[in-house]
Every structure is written in structure tokens, then in C-alpha cells.
Design an enzyme around this catalytic site. Structure first.
Site, mmCIF file in Angstrom:
data_model
loop_
_atom_site.group_PDB
_atom_site.id
_atom_site.type_symbol
_atom_site.label_atom_id
_atom_site.label_comp_id
_atom_site.label_asym_id
_atom_site.label_seq_id
_atom_site.Cartn_x
_atom_site.Cartn_y
_atom_site.Cartn_z
ATOM 1 N N ASP A 162 9.547 -5.565 9.531
ATOM 2 C CA ASP A 162 8.774 -6.677 10.079
ATOM 3 C C ASP A 162 9.519 -7.997 10.295
ATOM 4 O O ASP A 162 9.456 -8.568 11.361
ATOM 5 C CB ASP A 162 7.556 -6.956 9.177
ATOM 6 C CG ASP A 162 6.672 -5.729 8.991
ATOM 7 O OD1 ASP A 162 7.093 -4.609 9.347
ATOM 8 O OD2 ASP A 162 5.555 -5.889 8.480
ATOM 9 N N GLU A 391 7.080 -1.480 -3.686
ATOM 10 C CA GLU A 391 7.230 -1.396 -2.226
ATOM 11 C C GLU A 391 8.714 -1.528 -1.847
ATOM 12 O O GLU A 391 9.223 -0.795 -1.023
ATOM 13 C CB GLU A 391 6.393 -2.498 -1.575
ATOM 14 C CG GLU A 391 6.349 -2.424 -0.054
ATOM 15 C CD GLU A 391 5.485 -3.524 0.553
ATOM 16 O OE1 GLU A 391 5.028 -4.428 -0.190
ATOM 17 O OE2 GLU A 391 5.280 -3.491 1.781
HETATM 18 C C1 GLC Z 1 4.939 -3.152 6.194
HETATM 19 C C2 GLC Z 1 6.297 -2.487 6.472
HETATM 20 C C3 GLC Z 1 6.093 -1.290 7.364
HETATM 21 C C4 GLC Z 1 5.101 -0.324 6.713
HETATM 22 C C5 GLC Z 1 3.802 -1.037 6.313
HETATM 23 C C6 GLC Z 1 2.915 -0.175 5.435
HETATM 24 O O1 GLC Z 1 4.374 -3.655 7.343
HETATM 25 O O2 GLC Z 1 7.183 -3.407 7.042
HETATM 26 O O3 GLC Z 1 7.325 -0.646 7.603
HETATM 27 O O4 GLC Z 1 4.836 0.737 7.548
HETATM 28 O O5 GLC Z 1 4.079 -2.204 5.594
HETATM 29 O O6 GLC Z 1 3.601 0.273 4.293
#
Ligand code: GLC
Length: 423
Positions: A162, A391
Site C-alpha cells: 500500500d 501482520e
Molecule cells: C493491507 C495489505 C494488503 C493486504 C490487506 C489485507 O492492505 O497492504 O497487501 O492484502 O492488508 O491483509
């Protein structure tokens, strides 16, 4: 090791809503595209039926034009922004209007190859193959209108990385005028210092509003977007999936899909050369609007190792990972720690992510760079033993960051451990 696998499988169960799995409760309460595909790999070790179902559910929400959305809003939850009313894509079951890394082709091939239930695998692969192929065709038609062989992302969220430093310069061209007022929810679930900034969020939303004003017509979005970036990681994942889909199609006797998929992969891999940087010893993103490489040594250029790239490129990327190992305690940082914009705790601007480790290590192993592949796998398991299933992680200290009890982290641990058990 057994305890780790047991803990990981408990997280998968805890986040399992029956036909899909949420990345983590609270922060991400819906189905995410590439999360689900990678999660299925972990689920398959316990329940193959459930693993196929995860990807089947995702692909059931494919758009008529072939696009597979990045989020499926299966049920209401106001704990997440931007929700369905912001996307306004007009679907019966609401979805976002952008896509995510196309890892499904790779995932179904891997599930098929490893399946104990061969009959189920053949049925599922046969049903899912044309859908994944349609998604790949959608990419080349809508995200590569000039026929370069490589596709552009039109929103940073599509990359899955992101707030990477890679997007900073291109984001300067994305205005914020006219962005409707909004309240972020992510910063209520996770430490704001570890998340994207408010200025970035306003630009994320500006792009969503632009695409929405074009009625999500994918034949218009590419040329209209001020943000068009060719990400080597994103393309590497797509091209690996094209190649895997070709092999899977061969196995199923689907000759036309096999030939077309192999041609997509071969053309794309040749085009990847235009993204190579001798200065950095890795691939870089290209700003398609400026027709120039982006001078940002991020992990996007290393994820490209997942694709069937030439052996000398894989060797160079393995060397790059080895060089990184001397700068951090845990592999693989999402940005070069020596670069000015590196930030050890801020999401995709430095932290290590287990899914990324898996993709790089899988590609390097395939290319014969087995020592570095194993080093990444060992570092990943060590990190989880120390810090649990977060995460993402500070690659210097191993501090867990962002969401907790995270699904794809758990799935990747199961995969890494299963592979080391298999020798
Ligand atoms: C965030 C991450 C993305 C992922 C999402 C759900 O947006 O950057 O890669 O798919 O979270 O885990």
C-alpha cells in the site's frame, strides 16, 4: 515446530467464516484477494476441500469483464474504511473496484500438484482454470493497452504494498481536491505511526472517486489515471501465474489456454528486462506516465524472483537478499535499510512480511538458489517463534506490528515448516 503449526492452524480456524477467511478480525473484516489464495495453501495441509473453497469463493465474485476484485464485502461491517458505499461498484454482493496481485494461478497449480484427493483437485482445477485465465486476459487487455507485455497498477492498493516508497513520486501527481470528508478506521485498530499517512489516504480516496466517476469502466480507467506504475513484483506474480496456468492447462488437456498462457508469460518475462537496474542489482518500478524507472530499491524488485526470470537475474537477486541479511536481523525488509526513506515500522516502507518471504524464497528455490531460499525460510520461522503471528515485523528488532493473529502469516508458517520437514 509442532506447537507452531498447531498455533497457526488455530488462527486459520479462528478467522475462518465458512467459505472465506478474514485476514484478521477487526482491522480487515472481509475477504481479500491475494490473502485468500495464499491462505488456501496453509489450509490444504488440514482440509483440501476447505482450501479449494477459499479460492472458489473469491472467483465467484469475478466481474463479467474478467477482473477479480481486491475485496469482497460479504457482509456489513462498519469497522473498515473505505466500505462498499465509497466504492459503489453496484454489485449484488458488493466488492471493491480494483484488483490485487494475481497469485491465484500459482495457488491452484500448487494445490493441484500436492493434492491427496486427486479427483477433487481435477474437478476444482477444471472449474477454476477458465476463470483465472479470463482474469489474466483482462489484465493484458485493460492494464497493458499498448501491448508492452507488462501491466500497470492504477492504485497503490492493487500492488498489495500500500504505502511503499515506490509510489511517492507518482503520488505527487494525484491531487486531493474534491475528496469527500472521511474517517479512517485502520488507525483505531493499529498504531497510527505504523500505518500510511493521512496525506496518502486522501490520495487513495481521490483515485477511488475518479474511478467511480467513470462507472468502473475498465476500458477507461487506465488512460484516465494519473497513477500508472509497472511494478516488477506485481508483474512477476502475474507472469509466474501465467506460466503455472499453462502447465496446469497442459495437465488438464486444455491446449488453447496452455498456449496462450505460455505466450503471455514468455513475452512478459522478456519485457521485464526493461525494469532491470544495474546500479541497484534488482528490478525497479516504472512510472508509465513519465516513461522512467523509479529510483526506489524496494522489495517489489525482489518479489520478481517469484517469476521464471533468467538464471543470472535470479542469482543477482539472491545476492541482493544476502546483502540485506547483513543489514537486518530478520529477512526480508520491504525497503533497503540504507535508503533515505526506509522506516522500520511503517507498513510497506521497511518492515518484513511473511508472504513476501514466501514468494521470494519459492522463486529462488525454483531457480536453484537454494541456500538463500532456505535462509529466508529459516529467518521467517525464527521471527514467528520470537514474535508470534503478526501482520508484519520490524526487521531490525523483530517487533510485531499492525494486526495480530494474522491469517496469511499463519498460513505461510505452515508452508515453511512443511517444506523443511519435506527436506
Ligand atoms: C493491507 C495489505 C494488503 C493486504 C490487506 C489485507 O492492505 O497492504 O497487501 O492484502 O492488508 O491483509
Amino acid at each position: 515446530m509442532q506447537t507452531l503449526v498447531q498455533n497457526a492452524s488455530e488462527i486459520l480456524k479462528e478467522n475462518d467464516l465458512g467459505t472465506y477467511t478474514v485476514p484478521t478480525h477487526g482491522l480487515y473484516p472481509f475477504q481479500w484477494n491475494w490473502d485468500s489464495c495464499l491462505t488456501a495453501l496453509g489450509q490444504a495441509h488440514f482440509n483440501e476441500v476447505r482450501a479449494w473453497r477459499e479460492i472458489e469463493t473469491l472467483l465467484a465474485h469475478q466481474w463479467e469483464d474478467g477482473m477479480v476484485p481486491h475485496i469482497i464485502f460479504h457482509k456489513e461491517d462498519d469497522g473498515y474504511f473505505p466500505g462498499p458505499e465509497v466504492w459503489a461498484t453496484g454489485r449484488d454482493v458488493p466488492t471493491s473496484g480494483i484488483t490485487q496481485p494475481a497469485v491465484a494461478g500459482f495457488a491452484i497449480k500448487r494445490l493441484f500438484d500436492r493434492a491427496k484427493d486427486k479427483e477433487l483437485a481435477a474437478d476444482m482445477a477444471r472449474a477454476l482454470l477458465p476463470k483465472v485465465f479470463a482474469w489474466h486476459e483482462w489484465f493484458f487487455a485493460n492494464r497493458d493497452p499498448q501491448g508492452t507485455g507488462l501491466v500497470a497498477i492504477l492504485h497503490p492498493w492493487e500492488s498489495g504494498r500500500d504505502n511503499s516508497v515506490d509510489w511517492d513520486d507518482a503520488f505527487e501527481r494525484v491531487p486531493t481536491t474534491g475528496v469527500l470528508p472521511f474517517t479512517r478506521r485502520d488507525t483505531q485498530h493499529a498504531n497510527p505511526d505504523h500505518r500510511p499517512t493521512q496525506a496518502q489516504y486522501e490520495r487513495y480516496i481521490w483515485l477511488v472517486q475518479l474511478f467511480r466517476s467513470l462507472n468502473w469502466d475498465n476500458s477507461k480507467l487506465h488512460d484516465a489515471s494519473p497513477f500508472q506504475v509497472v511494478d516488477p513484483g506485481f508483474n512477476g506474480i502475474l507472469l509466474r501465474s501465467c506460466m503455472d496456468l499453462a502447465d496446469l492447462a497442459d495437465a488438464l488437456g486444455e491446449i488453447e489456454i496452455a498456449e496462450k498462457s505460455r505466450a503471455q508469460a514468455t513475452r512478459g518475462i522478456a519485457a521485464m528486462e526493461s525494469l532491470w537496474s544495474d546500479t541497484h542489482g534488482q528490478y525497479l518500478c516504472q512510472d508509465r506516465r513519465q516513461n522512467a524507472l523509479i529510483d526506489s530499491p524496494s522489495v517489489g524488485g525482489l518479489i520478481a524472483a517469484f517469476a521464471p526470470i533468467p538464471a543470472h537475474r535470479a542469482k543477482a537477486l539472491a545476492d541482493r537478499v544476502t546483502a540485506m541479511a547483513n543489514k537486518v536481523s530478520y529477512l526480508v525488509p520491504s525497503h533497503d535499510p540504507d535508503a533515505a526513506d526506509y522506516d522500520a515500522k511503517r507498513y510497506w516502507r521497511g518492515p518484513a512480511w511473511l508472504i513476501v518471504n514466501y514468494l521470494i524464497s519459492d522463486g529462488l528455490k525454483r531457480a536453484g538458489q537454494t541456500d538463500v531460499a532456505r535462509r529466508i525460510a529459516n529467518s521467517s520461522v525464527e521471527l514467528i517463534e520470537k514474535s508470534g503471528f503478526a501482520e508484519y515485523y520490524d526487521p531490525m528488532t523483530g517487533e510485531p506490528c499492525g494486526g495480530t493473529r494474522f491469517t496469511w502469516t499463519a498460513a505461510m508458517v505452515i508452508e515453511f515448516i512443511a517444506q523443511s520437514d519435506a527436506g
